[in-house]
Design an enzyme around this catalytic site. Structure first.
Site, PDB file in Angstrom:
ATOM      1  N   ALA A  28       0.827  -1.037   0.370  1.00 31.24           N
ATOM      2  CA  ALA A  28      -0.404  -0.186   0.173  1.00 31.24           C
ATOM      3  C   ALA A  28       0.546   1.458  -0.420  1.00 31.24           C
ATOM      4  O   ALA A  28       2.314   1.324   1.302  1.00 31.24           O
ATOM      5  CB  ALA A  28      -0.324   0.101   0.699  1.00 31.24           C
ATOM      6  N   CYS A  29       0.595   1.900  -0.851  1.00 31.49           N
ATOM      7  CA  CYS A  29       1.153   3.584  -0.011  1.00 31.49           C
ATOM      8  C   CYS A  29      -0.135   4.424  -1.043  1.00 31.49           C
ATOM      9  O   CYS A  29      -0.875   4.068  -2.016  1.00 31.49           O
ATOM     10  CB  CYS A  29       2.229   3.479  -1.735  1.00 31.49           C
ATOM     11  SG  CYS A  29       3.476   2.490  -1.712  1.00 31.49           S
ATOM     12  N   SER A  30       0.421   6.105  -0.847  1.00 35.74           N
ATOM     13  CA  SER A  30      -1.061   6.555  -1.004  1.00 35.74           C
ATOM     14  C   SER A  30      -0.362   8.023  -1.967  1.00 35.74           C
ATOM     15  O   SER A  30       0.527   8.795  -1.404  1.00 35.74           O
ATOM     16  CB  SER A  30      -2.460   7.075   0.268  1.00 35.74           C
ATOM     17  OG  SER A  30      -2.745   5.358   0.697  1.00 35.74           O
ATOM     18  N   ARG A  79      -9.012   3.362  -0.006  1.00 29.95           N
ATOM     19  CA  ARG A  79      -7.435   4.696   0.532  1.00 29.95           C
ATOM     20  C   ARG A  79      -8.191   5.674  -0.610  1.00 29.95           C
ATOM     21  O   ARG A  79      -7.881   6.974  -0.271  1.00 29.95           O
ATOM     22  CB  ARG A  79      -6.687   3.846   0.448  1.00 29.95           C
ATOM     23  CG  ARG A  79      -6.029   3.560   1.439  1.00 29.95           C
ATOM     24  CD  ARG A  79      -5.222   3.131   1.578  1.00 29.95           C
ATOM     25  NE  ARG A  79      -4.450   1.859   0.905  1.00 29.95           N
ATOM     26  CZ  ARG A  79      -4.240   2.056   0.090  1.00 29.95           C
ATOM     27  NH1 ARG A  79      -3.138   2.500  -0.386  1.00 29.95           N
ATOM     28  NH2 ARG A  79      -3.412   1.007  -0.756  1.00 29.95           N
TER      29      ARG A  79
END
Length: 343
Positions: A21-23, A227
């Site tokens: 996960a990255c945002s 997200r």
């Protein structure tokens, strides 16, 4: 077509097992203020050091073979993971580039050596070294064919990535590979990027949540489409006519809203990621903010106050030697050899 995209994307999400996960969000403020914030999430801690490279350095895309060779036009600040690969950065013209995981990315390769290759370890460096705007990158991508080479890391994990670039004007370019084909999306409206599914499909999911209305309901899991929906709603609804300190704080609070709590895990999900660090790149004032989620504070490098001339030394902040940093840390940067790419 939109219905089919949404159905495919939802089916993809429901079957998603491994979570990397990255945002990323882009804040567009008054007086041409552009702030790019991101979280880096992973299942294990990723050692990350910061480097400042002056302009005028000779570099190459691979150690041997048919590759790119260039002399950097612009100075850069880079976040380098494992001291072997640039994860993101910003150059002195205010171009910001971030690499985020995108499971299923299949790059164009060049086993026969017909295409010039770029290692993932220096992929971010190539674009930040050579281009000042998103339009320049877009034009180059239209006119140039290239291959990508990437090493596995962290016990055999495949480095499957996509990228977003934002320039001082606030325009964003998203770059991703699907089955060896490069897809490029350019717009000032592309203010959010997470991970899977591919960009076109995740936007179809986000359009569904827009119809529901974020003031009524927002998805709350740590999955990438959720997200994306939360980040989109909040970055579009925080006020943009605020002073600088409030603007930077707003970006950090949006990042906190989509971050995965540090150390979060489930017994039946050993690959579940948690947020390791976050950054905010100020493309107007050339200030790069950075902080680990296991520390209280965020610190910054003021790129415009450093010697960036050709011949100046490479500077490094070894984050393992410092804790609880805050404020400008220009004076803690020390001359260093360039990082050694994990070709």
């Amino acid at each position: 077509m939109k219905i089919r995209l949404l159905f495919f994307a939802l089916a993809f999400v429901l079957g998603w097992g491994k979570m990397a996960a990255c945002s990323r969000v882009v804040f567009l403020g008054h007086d041409d203020l552009t702030l790019v914030g991101r979280t880096l999430d992973w299942r294990t801690p990723i050692p990350t050091n910061l480097y400042v490279f002056p302009r005028g350095m000779q570099k190459q895309g691979m150690p041997t073979g048919n590759t790119f060779h260039w002399k950097s036009k612009y100075a850069t600040v880079l976040a380098v993971s494992y001291d072997g690969g640039a994860t993101e950065g910003m150059n002195e013209k205010g171009l910001v580039m971030n690499a985020l995981f995108c499971k299923g990315s299949i790059y164009r390769t060049s086993a026969e050596g017909k295409l010039r290759s770029l290692s993932l370890a220096v992929f971010v460096s190539y674009f930040l070294d050579n281009f000042a705007t998103v339009d320049e990158v877009d034009e180059w991508l239209k006119e140039n064919d290239f291959a990508i080479y990437g090493q596995n890391f962290d016990g055999g994990t495949e480095a499957a990535l996509h990228w977003a670039l934002t320039d001082r004007s606030g325009k964003t370019l998203v770059m991703e590979f699907q089955k060896g084909k490069l897809y490029v999306y350019v717009s000032r409206d592309y203010r959010v990027l997470t991970n899977d599914p591919p960009f076109e499909q995740i936007q179809a999911i986000n359009n569904y949540w827009k119809q529901i209305g974020g003031a009524n309901q927002l998805p709350g899991t740590v999955r990438s489409p959720d997200r994306f929906a939360r980040a989109s709603f909040f970055i579009e609804h925080v006020p943009d006519s605020v002073d600088y300190r409030q603007a930077a704080a707003q970006v950090l609070t949006v990042l906190n809203n989509v971050a995965v709590p540090y150390g979060y895990g489930l017994e039946d999900a050993p690959n579940l990621s948690s947020s390791q660090w976050r950054s905010v790149a100020d493309a107007k004032n050339l200030i790069y903010y950075f902080g680990f989620f296991y520390e209280f504070a965020v610190f910054n490098i003021e790129l415009g106050k450093l010697n960036l001339n050709e011949g100046a030394p490479v500077l490094k902040l070894d984050t393992s030697k410092h804790t609880d940093l805050h404020g400008c840390i220009n004076d803690l940067l020390v001359p260093s050899e360039p990082f050694r790419p994990m070709w």
